[in-house]
Motif scaffolding. Structure first.
Motif, PDB file in Angstrom:
ATOM      1  N   SER A   1      44.980  54.972 105.822  1.00 35.62           N
ATOM      2  CA  SER A   1      43.925  54.361 106.629  1.00 35.62           C
ATOM      3  C   SER A   1      42.669  55.213 106.641  1.00 35.62           C
ATOM      4  CB  SER A   1      44.405  54.139 108.067  1.00 35.62           C
ATOM      5  OG  SER A   1      45.364  53.117 108.135  1.00 35.62           O
ATOM      6  N   MET A   2      42.851  56.524 106.774  1.00 37.62           N
ATOM      7  CA  MET A   2      41.705  57.430 106.781  1.00 37.62           C
ATOM      8  C   MET A   2      41.019  57.448 105.422  1.00 37.62           C
ATOM      9  SD  MET A   2      41.593  61.522 107.585  1.00 37.62           S
ATOM     10  CE  MET A   2      40.495  62.533 106.589  1.00 37.62           C
ATOM     11  N   ILE A   3      41.795  57.514 104.363  1.00 41.97           N
ATOM     12  CA  ILE A   3      41.228  57.529 103.011  1.00 41.97           C
ATOM     13  C   ILE A   3      40.434  56.253 102.760  1.00 41.97           C
ATOM     14  CG2 ILE A   3      41.816  57.452 100.553  1.00 41.97           C
ATOM     15  CD1 ILE A   3      44.173  59.348 101.217  1.00 41.97           C
ATOM     16  N   GLU A   4      40.944  55.135 103.262  1.00 43.22           N
ATOM     17  CA  GLU A   4      40.251  53.856 103.100  1.00 43.22           C
ATOM     18  C   GLU A   4      38.884  53.881 103.782  1.00 43.22           C
ATOM     19  OE1 GLU A   4      41.052  49.059 103.729  1.00 43.22           O
ATOM     20  OE2 GLU A   4      42.224  50.517 104.878  1.00 43.22           O
ATOM     21  N   GLU A   5      38.788  54.544 104.947  1.00 44.50           N
ATOM     22  CA  GLU A   5      37.511  54.650 105.646  1.00 44.50           C
ATOM     23  C   GLU A   5      36.453  55.318 104.757  1.00 44.50           C
ATOM     24  OE1 GLU A   5      36.629  54.387 109.602  1.00 44.50           O
ATOM     25  OE2 GLU A   5      37.625  52.657 108.711  1.00 44.50           O
ATOM     26  N   PHE A   6      36.857  56.386 104.064  1.00 39.85           N
ATOM     27  CA  PHE A   6      35.926  57.093 103.190  1.00 39.85           C
ATOM     28  C   PHE A   6      35.566  56.248 101.977  1.00 39.85           C
ATOM     29  CE2 PHE A   6      37.336  60.549 105.810  1.00 39.85           C
ATOM     30  CZ  PHE A   6      36.268  61.434 105.831  1.00 39.85           C
ATOM     31  N   GLU A   7      36.524  55.552 101.441  1.00 38.52           N
ATOM     32  CA  GLU A   7      36.253  54.706 100.277  1.00 38.52           C
ATOM     33  C   GLU A   7      35.315  53.552 100.644  1.00 38.52           C
ATOM     34  OE1 GLU A   7      40.344  55.427  97.678  1.00 38.52           O
ATOM     35  OE2 GLU A   7      40.261  53.753  99.110  1.00 38.52           O
ATOM     36  N   LEU A   8      35.511  52.982 101.815  1.00 36.82           N
ATOM     37  CA  LEU A   8      34.629  51.897 102.262  1.00 36.82           C
ATOM     38  C   LEU A   8      33.203  52.390 102.474  1.00 36.82           C
ATOM     39  CD1 LEU A   8      36.968  50.026 104.795  1.00 36.82           C
ATOM     40  CD2 LEU A   8      36.149  49.168 102.580  1.00 36.82           C
ATOM     41  N   ALA A   9      33.066  53.683 102.755  1.00 35.94           N
ATOM     42  CA  ALA A   9      31.746  54.278 102.953  1.00 35.94           C
ATOM     43  C   ALA A   9      31.092  54.669 101.630  1.00 35.94           C
ATOM     44  CB  ALA A   9      31.852  55.498 103.859  1.00 35.94           C
ATOM     45  N   GLY A  10      31.810  54.473 100.515  1.00 33.70           N
ATOM     46  CA  GLY A  10      31.225  54.738  99.207  1.00 33.70           C
ATOM     47  C   GLY A  10      31.700  55.995  98.508  1.00 33.70           C
ATOM     48  N   PHE A  11      32.624  56.733  99.123  1.00 33.31           N
ATOM     49  CA  PHE A  11      33.165  57.931  98.482  1.00 33.31           C
ATOM     50  C   PHE A  11      34.327  57.564  97.561  1.00 33.31           C
ATOM     51  CE2 PHE A  11      31.175  59.535 102.351  1.00 33.31           C
ATOM     52  CZ  PHE A  11      30.472  60.629 101.878  1.00 33.31           C
ATOM     53  N   GLU A  12      34.557  58.427  96.589  1.00 32.52           N
ATOM     54  CA  GLU A  12      35.695  58.253  95.688  1.00 32.52           C
ATOM     55  C   GLU A  12      36.784  59.246  96.082  1.00 32.52           C
ATOM     56  OE1 GLU A  12      36.933  58.778  90.969  1.00 32.52           O
ATOM     57  OE2 GLU A  12      34.816  58.921  91.572  1.00 32.52           O
ATOM     58  N   SER A  13      37.986  58.748  96.301  1.00 33.03           N
ATOM     59  CA  SER A  13      39.126  59.605  96.610  1.00 33.03           C
ATOM     60  C   SER A  13      39.828  59.968  95.310  1.00 33.03           C
ATOM     61  CB  SER A  13      40.096  58.882  97.555  1.00 33.03           C
ATOM     62  OG  SER A  13      41.271  59.626  97.743  1.00 33.03           O
ATOM     63  N   VAL A  14      39.770  61.242  94.938  1.00 28.78           N
ATOM     64  CA  VAL A  14      40.332  61.643  93.642  1.00 28.78           C
ATOM     65  C   VAL A  14      41.842  61.834  93.757  1.00 28.78           C
ATOM     66  CG1 VAL A  14      38.165  62.755  93.006  1.00 28.78           C
ATOM     67  CG2 VAL A  14      40.005  64.121  93.975  1.00 28.78           C
ATOM     68  N   PRO A  15      42.577  61.548  92.680  1.00 26.21           N
ATOM     69  CA  PRO A  15      44.036  61.687  92.697  1.00 26.21           C
ATOM     70  C   PRO A  15      44.470  63.142  92.621  1.00 26.21           C
ATOM     71  CG  PRO A  15      43.293  61.027  90.528  1.00 26.21           C
ATOM     72  CD  PRO A  15      42.081  61.006  91.404  1.00 26.21           C
ATOM     73  N   ASN A  16      45.741  63.360  92.806  1.00 24.33           N
ATOM     74  CA  ASN A  16      46.321  64.699  92.757  1.00 24.33           C
ATOM     75  C   ASN A  16      46.526  65.099  91.296  1.00 24.33           C
ATOM     76  OD1 ASN A  16      47.628  67.076  93.247  1.00 24.33           O
ATOM     77  ND2 ASN A  16      49.501  66.174  94.044  1.00 24.33           N
ATOM     78  N   ASP A  17      45.436  65.538  90.694  1.00 21.96           N
ATOM     79  CA  ASP A  17      45.433  65.845  89.266  1.00 21.96           C
ATOM     80  C   ASP A  17      44.453  66.988  89.033  1.00 21.96           C
ATOM     81  OD1 ASP A  17      44.969  65.936  86.506  1.00 21.96           O
ATOM     82  OD2 ASP A  17      45.212  63.777  86.271  1.00 21.96           O
TER      83      ASP A  17
END
Length: 290
Positions: free
Chosen positions: A117-133
């Motif tokens: 849910s928190m990650i979705e908030e950042f993505e909706l704001a235009g940020f990219e959530s990078v994977p564990n890589d």
């Protein structure tokens, strides 16, 4: 008139208090312990909110817990009978988003320790959530109250922090309050693990008691600090934040703090009342004393 309504006041007399209350245009409300307890809404909360609207006073709900999205919190309130809008809710996830956009507009890619849910908030704001890589390099690391925390992601976050990436914590809490037989390890404790691993604290910690949390409300509603009352049940978060943001700090005794805590408090609340219901009565009285 105030004897049965106020435990402590920083004002020399009744009229001085009313004079200041007449300036209030917006009320920032802590949630658990202030408007409800656990999953139970206080009996007076709905009337208090209705009275604020009748007086033309706006309000916002503030929480240090970023684990739920704005939509989740609005649904939580709705189930208890409070209909609120997105504009009336301000979480530490939103405060972090505002901070990054204002102070680090170059930051786009984030490695986030947080719930979906928190990650979705950042993505909706235009940020990219990078994977564990290790090949997916972030611009910054954001750590929140992660109820889905996985060891491999914690380890990756520590690695990126060790690589001198911008490092932001959504809130300082070490534990999240609960009435269940469990300790809910919060953001501050997760950051402590990273600090012990790589020797680095967050570059910035948001959420109460940091003034950015309340400053976000001021900017959003174009308000002056003296026009906002911050109401909460914790001295070391709610009242300290009000003090740091130069706003009016109201401690209610319906949650964590006791009258004895209020007497010993540093900094002192501007006002201590039993509940928000009492504060609402004082606001109405102040408008009748113009």
């Amino acid at each position: 008139m105030l004897d049965d309504k106020v435990f402590l006041s920083s004002f020399p007399d009744e009229q001085a208090l009313y004079t200041h209350l007449q300036k209030i245009k917006h009320v920032a409300l802590d949630m658990d312990g202030t408007i409800y307890k656990g999953n139970t809404l206080f009996s007076y909360t709905k009337q208090f909110l209705a009275d604020l609207k009748a007086m033309g006073i706006g309000y916002s709900f503030l929480t240090n817990n970023p684990s739920k999205s704005t939509a989740d919190y609005l649904e939580h309130l709705r189930k208890m009978g409070v209909v609120a809008t997105k504009k009336e809710l301000y979480t530490t996830a939103q405060a972090t988003i505002t901070y990054l956009m204002k102070h680090h507009p170059e930051v786009k890619r984030l490695f986030i320790l947080g719930t979906p849910s928190m990650i979705e908030e950042f993505e909706l704001a235009g940020f990219e959530s990078v994977p564990n890589d290790p090949k997916e390099e972030p611009d910054a690391v954001v750590v929140g109250f992660d109820l889905t925390l996985a060891y491999d992601r914690l380890s990756r976050a520590a690695w990126w922090v060790s690589q001198k990436k911008l490092y932001v914590a959504t809130n300082p809490d070490y534990v999240c309050p609960t009435d269940e037989p469990v300790v809910l390890v919060d953001c501050g404790s997760i950051c402590a693990a990273i600090e012990k691993s790589v020797g680095r604290e967050p570059d910035v910690v948001l959420g109460k008691p940091q003034p950015e949390m309340l400053n976000g409300i001021l900017e959003l509603h174009n308000l002056k600090s003296e026009e906002v009352a911050m109401i909460g049940d914790r001295i070391y978060t709610d009242i300290l934040m009000a003090h740091r943001a130069n706003s009016f700090g109201v401690l209610v005794l319906s949650g964590e703090a006791t009258e004895e805590d209020a007497v010993k408090a540093v900094p002192k609340p501007n006002l201590v009342t039993p509940t928000i219901e009492t504060f609402g009565e004082l606001l109405k009285l102040s408008r009748n004393n113009k």
